[in-house]
Design an enzyme around this catalytic site. Structure first.
Site, PDB file in Angstrom:
ATOM      1  N   GLU A 171     -13.080 -27.941 -80.155  1.00 21.00           N
ATOM      2  CA  GLU A 171     -12.355 -27.815 -78.881  1.00 21.00           C
ATOM      3  C   GLU A 171     -11.000 -27.138 -79.085  1.00 21.00           C
ATOM      4  OE1 GLU A 171     -11.538 -31.629 -77.167  1.00 21.00           O
ATOM      5  OE2 GLU A 171     -11.242 -30.785 -75.165  1.00 21.00           O
ATOM      6  N   GLU A 227     -16.886 -38.769 -72.401  1.00 18.27           N
ATOM      7  CA  GLU A 227     -16.822 -37.732 -71.382  1.00 18.27           C
ATOM      8  C   GLU A 227     -18.232 -37.178 -71.158  1.00 18.27           C
ATOM      9  OE1 GLU A 227     -13.564 -34.405 -70.078  1.00 18.27           O
ATOM     10  OE2 GLU A 227     -13.294 -35.524 -71.899  1.00 18.27           O
TER      11      GLU A 227
HETATM   12  C1  BGC Z   1     -13.076 -31.121 -71.154  1.00 19.18           C
HETATM   13  C2  BGC Z   1     -13.025 -29.631 -71.085  1.00 19.18           C
HETATM   14  C3  BGC Z   1     -12.915 -29.299 -69.633  1.00 19.18           C
HETATM   15  C4  BGC Z   1     -11.535 -29.729 -69.275  1.00 19.18           C
HETATM   16  C5  BGC Z   1     -11.067 -29.334 -67.941  1.00 19.18           C
HETATM   17  C6  BGC Z   1     -11.729 -31.614 -70.731  1.00 19.18           C
HETATM   18  O1  BGC Z   1     -11.622 -32.969 -70.779  1.00 19.18           O
HETATM   19  O2  BGC Z   1     -13.495 -31.604 -72.360  1.00 19.18           O
HETATM   20  O3  BGC Z   1     -13.877 -28.947 -71.868  1.00 19.18           O
HETATM   21  O4  BGC Z   1     -13.259 -28.043 -69.226  1.00 19.18           O
HETATM   22  O5  BGC Z   1     -11.367 -31.117 -69.490  1.00 19.18           O
HETATM   23  O6  BGC Z   1      -9.785 -29.303 -67.926  1.00 19.18           O
END
Ligand code: BGC
Length: 885
Positions: free
Chosen positions: A744, A464
């Site tokens: 997270e 990501e």
């Molecule tokens: C990210 C988040 C982001 C989110 C949005 C995720 O995949 O890691 O931090 O803000 O998606 O929904």
């Protein structure tokens, strides 16, 4: 004693590559109190010769010592300048001249670019992410006075002059909205030139430009071939000039990097090395001619500072043999960067290193949370003796490395990890008597280091690593306490504006790599790639944060249309001022979500409308600050209407229509409830907190403001209790589980060692680190004053509690260090504040405080003791009487 401490140019200490009219600022020191500047004089010189300055402000009577412009000073391109300042204070002292600060100008117009982008990749290389070398020669046959190089790449690059690296930039030219903006780097290269033949070389890689990036794992997102552009301006001592440019006289070939990708790592074949390829005298007859790559140059913009660099070395701490028999190196810290490895093997022998963040419950290698990211380095030995290898065009998020193959014995001393991130000055320091909180502070700051690699990313390890706007919005204020982020954020905000849709929608990620590229994605496909509340609001909240922290109106002017566009977008999609649009993330990953869902229980329309009001209110303040009174009036009316609608739709009989912690928190923190309803909403929040035994169940939206909502409404005690919870879910639960960065998920790693689902489980996600600003603003009590931003006036209002006996906080502002420390001896608090020269402060004692006699004279207003002070260091003591409210 009165003197100038530090002179900065556009908030940077030695910027190289400045465009237009730079702004100067300086901090001052004095051994007296109540010192302000009464006048200054600023001179700019070339060649260090202040006897003939190219600019002299003469003595100017003003107390302004930041955002100073040198009117009428026009920079020549690629020129080194020195600037010095002296000041006079209000007590009749004149400072000596400061030591000179230096800066180098960039090219000042696109027309000053003479060279071409050149590359050696062919159509067959379109889907291949390999390294290529470029080299060209030129001659120097006269004594050189000075020489500067400007350069950039489509892809990533490392430039060389006569075998020496030019600068120490990494992952250059960084990631921007390449179609609109590509940054170039400026370096002085005088000392790298040699007499006779010179060689300009570059090593090119795919990077964000050509390699795989984004949720769809698409390649060639910005272009299909890598290319290098450079130009060297040589000024000879005889007064003549010559410009060397990249053109079709250069040659190229494949480098030993046979594969390099941001997510997957690198394969380096040392057998393909060509010693001396970037030095004079090398035989390049077998190399191929380069070709010109078409790329408009009007998108080129200079990068003056805040460059990505290798910044912190971390030696391997331990070698672990896992139950499964893997050899693992532990660096003791979850970080972003890469490793330097000493390796010596026979020709063709391999070293394979897999990077990862955590060991699983049994102590084995855990890579599932990386999803498809391979984070693997493969080195194929050339058999020519010991080598030190590090990758060139990739980075990894890791604490551990599995040594899957290595020629010879694995020894700790052969492995050093390097943390790599945007180079910013440290500004914040926080220390307290609770070691767990200090570790949390450490984790927050490593969250920044791990995710400020040219852009603010969500995470640095899985497939990501994108500039998620919501994460940046949440963390921006905390980041701005920790580091001097002006350059970092102002650069990225230009890309926010560049990638914003014509209707004002802000993309979920910037640079926008999702729109039209993620059609099949469940979350952001089918037109769902922009326009989400709390994410898009970064367009307003980040400029506001910079304005508040630096007092610089320039950021408002630069981002004005972008901010207004976002507010208008919300308005255009509102019915009775309640807005909705396509995909919303709501209170993302809140624990009150339904089982298996990422979307918290707080209704989307409520969150949308709360942020609509909040951002509109901030926009009004900023419009006022830059004198756009018409807009200020118009958007004030809009704010009133949105706030009114919010109350009508979401507050009934003094209670929120949604019984979630986040619903109460945002209403309180954004100031959306009528005074009469505040107390009942606060009570509801306390009840909701009690229902979870004092724990939060909030996500991205509610968490950053939870402690503020409590402490701003007389419940500092509960805020401390929340902060200091040590069991799941809490900040300190992670700390107690051995976290070295912020996770997270509250339960990324569960008490039994099992993990949250691998599809979304980053151990380096700074979002929840947004609690950091509460530590600075409330525990240490350092608060900016929006009426005198940039800490021209500071409000010190520490709230003691949580059993802390000592707190030391400081923020190194544009004006100098703003500090606030306190020590608790039972109910007696000794407070020490530091106020920079040329600023003032108000000390506001907490509720129930009774000051002792001392140097600081407090007056009591509405039961609260306050004192106004000028610059200097002050100590005051007070007693906490009764129960703290
Ligand atoms: C990210 C988040 C982001 C989110 C949005 C995720 O995949 O890691 O931090 O803000 O998606 O929904």
């Amino acid at each position: 004693m009165f003197g100038i401490q530090r002179v900065t140019i556009d908030y940077l200490e030695h910027p190289v590559g400045i465009l237009g009219s730079p702004q100067f600022a300086w901090s001052m020191e004095s051994d007296r109190k109540n010192v302000t500047q009464s006048a200054y004089r600023l001179q700019i010189a070339k060649d260090g010769d202040f006897s003939r300055p190219v600019y002299d402000s003469k003595k100017r009577e003003t107390d302004q010592s930041a955002q100073i412009q040198a009117e009428g000073f026009v920079m020549e391109p690629l020129t080194g300048y020195q600037v010095r300042v002296k000041a006079w204070d209000n007590q009749g002292e004149e400072s000596p001249w400061s030591s000179p600060a230096e800066f180098v100008s960039a090219l000042q117009a696109p027309g000053q670019w003479k060279g071409s982008f050149i590359g050696v990749e062919t159509a067959a290389d379109e889907k291949i992410s390999k390294g290529t070398y470029i080299r060209g020669t030129f001659r120097v046959e006269k004594p050189v006075r000075n020489a500067y190089m400007v350069s950039t790449a489509l892809g990533l690059y490392h430039p060389f002059l006569n075998g020496e690296p030019v600068g120490d930039d990494e992952m250059a030219p960084g990631w921007t909205s390449y179609g609109n903006r590509i940054l170039y780097q400026t370096h002085e290269v005088t000392d790298l030139l040699v007499w006779g033949e010179n060689v300009l070389g570059a090593h090119l890689g795919a990077g964000w430009y050509k390699g795989t990036i984004g949720l769809d794992k698409g390649k060639n997102n910005y272009g299909t071939e890598t290319a290098f552009l450079a130009q060297i301006l040589i000024r000879y001592q005889d007064g003549t000039e010559e410009t060397i440019v990249t053109d079709e006289s250069f040659k190229g070939c494949d480098s030993p990097v046979i594969f390099s990708e941001i997510y997957d790592g690198e394969i380096y074949d040392a057998r393909k090395e060509q010693p001396g390829w970037n030095k004079p005298g090398f035989d390049d007859t077998s190399w191929l001619p380069v070709h010109t790559v078409q790329q408009p140059k009007d998108v080129l913009a200079p990068q003056g500072g805040c460059k990505v660099r290798e910044l912190i070395p971390l030696p391997a701490r331990e070698i672990i043999i896992t139950p499964q028999g893997d050899t693992v190196l532990d660096f003791g810290q979850n970080l972003t960067g890469w490793v330097h490895v000493k390796v010596d093997g026979k020709e063709g022998q391999e070293m394979i290193l897999n990077h990862f963040e955590v060991l699983d419950a049994r102590g084995n290698v855990y890579t599932e949370n990386l999803r498809t990211a391979k984070e693997t380095l493969t080195y194929i030995c050339g058999g020519k003796g010991e080598a030190i290898y590090r990758p060139s065009f990739t980075f990894q998020g890791f604490r551990y490395i599995r040594v899957a193959a290595y020629p010879g014995e694995v020894k700790k001393e052969n492995f050093t990890a390097w943390a790599v991130h945007s180079d910013m000055r440290d500004t914040g320091h926080f220390f307290c008597s609770n070691p767990l909180l200090n570790q949390l502070q450490h984790n927050i700051s490593w969250g920044l280091k791990g995710n400020f690699l040219d852009i603010p990313t969500d995470c640095p390890q899985r497939d990501e690593r994108l500039g998620w706007t919501g994460d940046a919005q949440i963390f921006c204020r905390t980041a701005t306490f920790l580091k001097d982020t002006y350059t970092f954020f102002s650069k990225w905000l230009k890309d926010v504006a560049a990638d914003q849709a014509p209707n004002g929608a802000v993309p979920h990620v910037v640079p926008d790599i999702l729109t039209n590229r993620s059609d099949d994605d469940w979350l952001v496909g089918e037109g769902n790639s922009m326009g989400a509340t709390a994410w898009g609001d970064v367009a307003v909240i980040a400029p506001w944060t910079l304005y508040l922290s630096y007092g610089d109106r320039r950021i408002i002017e630069e981002q004005y249309d972008s901010m207004k566009g976002w507010v208008d977008f919300m308005n255009d999609h509102a019915e009775d001022y309640v807005w909705k649009f396509a995909r919303q993330f709501g209170d993302w990953v809140a624990l009150d979500a339904e089982a298996g869902s990422y979307f918290g229980a707080t209704p989307e329309d409520m969150i949308c409308t709360a942020y609509f009001a909040y951002s509109t209110g901030l926009f009004v303040k900023m419009a006022r600050a830059v004198g756009r009174t018409e807009d200020a009036k118009k958007y004030q009316a809009l704010y009133d209407a949105v706030a009114d609608s919010y109350r009508r739709h979401f507050i009934k009989d003094g209670h929120m229509t949604a019984r979630t912690q986040t619903a109460q928190i945002i209403t309180l923190y954004f100031g959306l409830a009528k005074e009469k309803d505040r107390a009942s909403i606060m009570r509801d929040l306390l009840e909701l907190l009690a229902e979870h035994d004092g724990h939060l169940v909030t996500g991205f939206v509610g968490t950053p403001y939870f402690c503020h909502a409590l402490s701003q409404n007389g419940h500092t005690k509960e805020a401390y209790e929340l902060l200091l919870k040590e069991d799941f879910p809490s900040w300190l639960y992670q700390v107690k589980m051995g976290a070295t960065t912020v996770w997270e998920h509250w339960d990324g790693l569960k008490p039994d060692g099992t993990m949250w689902s691998a599809d979304m489980n980053s151990f380096n996600h700074y979002a929840y680190g947004a609690i950091g600003e509460w530590l600075y603003r409330v525990v240490a009590g350092i608060e900016a004053d929006e009426n005198a931003p940039g800490y021209k006036h500071t409000v010190f209002q520490p709230q003691t509690g949580g059993g802390l006996t000592e707190v030391k906080g400081s923020y190194d502002s544009v004006y100098g260090t703003v500090g606030c420390s306190w020590r608790a001896e039972a109910d007696r608090i000794v407070l020490k504040v530091q106020v920079p020269v040329n600023t003032t402060a108000t000390i506001v004692l907490e509720k129930g405080a009774l000051p002792e006699e001392g140097d600081v004279k407090f007056t009591c207003r509405d039961g609260i003791y306050q004192a106004s002070v000028g610059s200097g260091t002050y100590t005051a003591a007070y007693r906490r009487t009764g129960v703290l409210l």
